[in-house]
Design a protein around this motif. Structure first.
Motif, PDB file in Angstrom:
ATOM      1  N   PRO A 186       0.830  -1.216   0.000  1.00 38.97           N
ATOM      2  CA  PRO A 186       0.000   0.000   0.000  1.00 38.97           C
ATOM      3  C   PRO A 186       0.856   1.254   0.000  1.00 38.97           C
ATOM      4  O   PRO A 186       2.026   1.233   0.389  1.00 38.97           O
ATOM      5  CB  PRO A 186      -0.806  -0.133   1.304  1.00 38.97           C
ATOM      6  N   GLN A 187       0.270   2.338  -0.441  1.00 35.51           N
ATOM      7  CA  GLN A 187       1.008   3.593  -0.525  1.00 35.51           C
ATOM      8  C   GLN A 187       1.345   4.159   0.843  1.00 35.51           C
ATOM      9  O   GLN A 187       2.281   4.948   0.970  1.00 35.51           O
ATOM     10  CB  GLN A 187       0.211   4.617  -1.336  1.00 35.51           C
ATOM     11  N   THR A 188       0.602   3.760   1.874  1.00 36.85           N
ATOM     12  CA  THR A 188       0.863   4.217   3.235  1.00 36.85           C
ATOM     13  C   THR A 188       0.907   3.012   4.161  1.00 36.85           C
ATOM     14  O   THR A 188      -0.028   2.201   4.188  1.00 36.85           O
ATOM     15  CB  THR A 188      -0.231   5.190   3.712  1.00 36.85           C
ATOM     16  N   VAL A 189       2.012   2.873   4.909  1.00 34.43           N
ATOM     17  CA  VAL A 189       2.170   1.811   5.894  1.00 34.43           C
ATOM     18  C   VAL A 189       2.686   2.452   7.178  1.00 34.43           C
ATOM     19  O   VAL A 189       3.791   3.011   7.187  1.00 34.43           O
ATOM     20  CB  VAL A 189       3.146   0.721   5.420  1.00 34.43           C
ATOM     21  N   GLY A 190       1.894   2.377   8.245  1.00 37.99           N
ATOM     22  CA  GLY A 190       2.296   3.048   9.475  1.00 37.99           C
ATOM     23  C   GLY A 190       2.449   4.535   9.219  1.00 37.99           C
ATOM     24  O   GLY A 190       1.595   5.173   8.605  1.00 37.99           O
ATOM     25  N   PRO A 191       3.574   5.124   9.645  1.00 39.91           N
ATOM     26  CA  PRO A 191       3.778   6.554   9.401  1.00 39.91           C
ATOM     27  C   PRO A 191       4.409   6.851   8.052  1.00 39.91           C
ATOM     28  O   PRO A 191       4.705   8.008   7.747  1.00 39.91           O
ATOM     29  CB  PRO A 191       4.739   6.943  10.530  1.00 39.91           C
ATOM     30  N   LEU A 209       6.846  -5.511   2.927  1.00 40.13           N
ATOM     31  CA  LEU A 209       6.745  -4.495   3.964  1.00 40.13           C
ATOM     32  C   LEU A 209       5.441  -4.735   4.713  1.00 40.13           C
ATOM     33  O   LEU A 209       4.372  -4.769   4.104  1.00 40.13           O
ATOM     34  CB  LEU A 209       6.773  -3.092   3.346  1.00 40.13           C
ATOM     35  N   VAL A 210       5.559  -4.936   6.030  1.00 40.98           N
ATOM     36  CA  VAL A 210       4.384  -5.278   6.837  1.00 40.98           C
ATOM     37  C   VAL A 210       4.342  -4.417   8.082  1.00 40.98           C
ATOM     38  O   VAL A 210       5.382  -4.000   8.624  1.00 40.98           O
ATOM     39  CB  VAL A 210       4.395  -6.770   7.229  1.00 40.98           C
ATOM     40  N   GLY A 256       6.100  -2.819  15.228  1.00 38.29           N
ATOM     41  CA  GLY A 256       6.459  -1.726  14.340  1.00 38.29           C
ATOM     42  C   GLY A 256       6.439  -2.155  12.885  1.00 38.29           C
ATOM     43  O   GLY A 256       6.121  -3.300  12.544  1.00 38.29           O
ATOM     44  N   VAL A 257       6.776  -1.239  12.013  1.00 41.01           N
ATOM     45  CA  VAL A 257       6.840  -1.528  10.582  1.00 41.01           C
ATOM     46  C   VAL A 257       8.142  -2.263  10.280  1.00 41.01           C
ATOM     47  O   VAL A 257       9.218  -1.843  10.718  1.00 41.01           O
ATOM     48  CB  VAL A 257       6.767  -0.227   9.762  1.00 41.01           C
ATOM     49  N   ARG A 258       8.036  -3.340   9.543  1.00 46.26           N
ATOM     50  CA  ARG A 258       9.226  -4.113   9.181  1.00 46.26           C
ATOM     51  C   ARG A 258       9.213  -4.399   7.684  1.00 46.26           C
ATOM     52  O   ARG A 258       8.150  -4.599   7.089  1.00 46.26           O
ATOM     53  CB  ARG A 258       9.273  -5.427   9.975  1.00 46.26           C
ATOM     54  N   GLY A 275       7.905 -15.972   2.948  1.00 46.71           N
ATOM     55  CA  GLY A 275       6.980 -16.644   3.856  1.00 46.71           C
ATOM     56  C   GLY A 275       7.486 -16.637   5.290  1.00 46.71           C
ATOM     57  O   GLY A 275       6.735 -16.344   6.231  1.00 46.71           O
ATOM     58  N   VAL A 276       8.767 -16.952   5.474  1.00 42.25           N
ATOM     59  CA  VAL A 276       9.344 -16.954   6.821  1.00 42.25           C
ATOM     60  C   VAL A 276       9.379 -15.539   7.387  1.00 42.25           C
ATOM     61  O   VAL A 276       9.074 -15.315   8.561  1.00 42.25           O
ATOM     62  CB  VAL A 276      10.758 -17.572   6.800  1.00 42.25           C
ATOM     63  N   PHE A 277       9.745 -14.564   6.547  1.00 35.37           N
ATOM     64  CA  PHE A 277       9.818 -13.179   7.028  1.00 35.37           C
ATOM     65  C   PHE A 277       8.456 -12.681   7.504  1.00 35.37           C
ATOM     66  O   PHE A 277       8.348 -12.081   8.588  1.00 35.37           O
ATOM     67  CB  PHE A 277      10.343 -12.270   5.919  1.00 35.37           C
TER      68      PHE A 277
END
Length: 374
Positions: free
Chosen positions: A137-142, A165-166, A171-173, A195-197
């Motif tokens: 997505p164009q926005t993830v967290g901040p 990016l999740v 937090g965002v990772r 998958g593992v990440f």
């Protein structure tokens, strides 16, 4: 809306008719007949009529090929009769023209079948790509985020580069990596790493533990000479990024105050899958990341792209030229320029992920759900 759709249907019908009509092959046949009429010797030009159905086989369906062939046979007969071509010779030429038409029709049918199979394979590849490299997505967290990915095998749509990016409770990772090798084995390894990440990013509170989970999985599943270079990053506390670099190209940090700097690893670590050979555990690096800063992660398919003069693509220099307040526009400019640099076709998979913390993002609550108070 319905009126617009009704008006568009005739236009689409005309476009499909034009695409299925053998206009160019018909013009070629007509041109051959015209030259034969003006040249005064029809027999010389009659064999060239076979160019019509032969060309139609490359662009039209079998029905179009047959129509061009019949058109050529009729005009050929008229041309032969006009110039008093002996019946036996005219019959031989027209028989050859019929044979070329039938062969061209068969070739057109086989071409259409191959195109349908290729379309089905591409559809499966696109589905696999969406499952493997899920849209970001164009926005993830901040953060505002943009991604560009190009596989070297354009027909396959997927390759050995990976990104994810999740937003997690920790937090965002994110991860950007490059699998050694190409083809289906590389795609399988990329799927394993992602998958593992995605699972570990939610479960593990510490970023090095996420890296350890990926390393253990690869140690069980990869061959002795296989490995994955990757940068794994996380944003838990406002003001800085946590980062682990496992043999990957250093990310580029764009400061809000200006300037592009490479984030070289403070504690270099081997690629994922090779830790057993070195015995070195990757170290956690903290990078200041203030409001307005941007971080570009990429794979070596970008920096190792060469032009006709064998010059590498100067990513840091071009990033400084194109960087702006909209990550999507920045990556579009970089990607278009990269393709122009290599002449339109990449020879290696290339991935770009740009992360921006807008100056108005506000304090981050550390939960992965966005700025505090929202």
């Amino acid at each position: 809306m319905h009126l617009r759709a009704r008006l568009a249907q005739p236009a689409r019908g005309r476009g499909q008719l034009a695409a299925g009509t053998p206009v160019l092959p018909g013009l070629i046949v007509s041109a051959v007949v015209l030259v034969g009429l003006c040249g005064g010797s029809g027999m010389i030009w009659l064999p060239l009529l076979a160019a019509g159905p032969a060309l139609a086989a490359t662009t039209n369906r079998p029905r179009g090929v047959v129509w061009v062939g019949l058109f050529a046979v009729v005009l050929g007969a008229v041309l032969g009769a006009r110039h008093d071509v002996p019946g036996r010779e005219l019959a031989a030429v027209l028989s050859a023209l019929v044979a070329v038409t039938l062969a061209s029709g068969l070739a057109s049918a086989l071409r259409g079948r191959r195109e349908r199979v290729l379309a089905a394979v591409r559809s499966v590849a696109e589905t696999a790509q969406h499952a493997l490299l899920k849209p970001v997505p164009q926005t993830v967290g901040p953060f505002r985020v943009a991604v560009r990915y190009s596989a070297a095998a354009a027909e396959a749509r997927i390759g050995g580069d990976l990104y994810a990016l999740v937003s997690t409770p920790h937090g965002v990772r994110l991860i950007v990596g490059d699998v050694r090798g190409k083809g289906l084995p590389a795609v399988g390894t990329a799927a394993l790493v992602l998958g593992v990440f995605r699972e570990a990013a939610y479960d593990e509170p510490d970023l090095p533990a996420v890296v350890d989970r990926i390393e253990r999985s690869l140690a069980r599943n990869l061959g002795r000479d296989d490995f994955v270079t990757a940068v794994i990053a996380g944003y838990r506390d406002a003001g800085h990024l946590e980062m682990v670099n496992c043999g990957h190209a250093p990310p580029l940090l764009v400061r809000a105050s200006g300037g592009v700097v490479a984030v070289d690893p403070a504690h270099p670590a081997p690629p994922l899958g090779l830790r057993a050979l070195s015995g070195e555990a990757p170290g956690l690096q903290k990078v200041p990341f203030a409001e307005g800063d941007q971080l570009l992660l990429y794979t070596d398919g970008v920096t190792e792209a060469r032009n006709e003069g064998r010059e590498f693509y100067p990513l840091a220099e071009r990033l400084a030229r194109h960087v702006g307040d909209e990550p999507e526009r920045t990556l579009t400019a970089l990607h278009d320029e990269l393709l122009a640099h290599v002449g339109g076709r990449l020879h290696d998979d290339a991935a770009l992920l740009l992360l921006q913390q807008p100056a108005t993002s506000g304090p981050y609550d550390g939960t992965g759900h966005g700025p505090a108070g929202r």
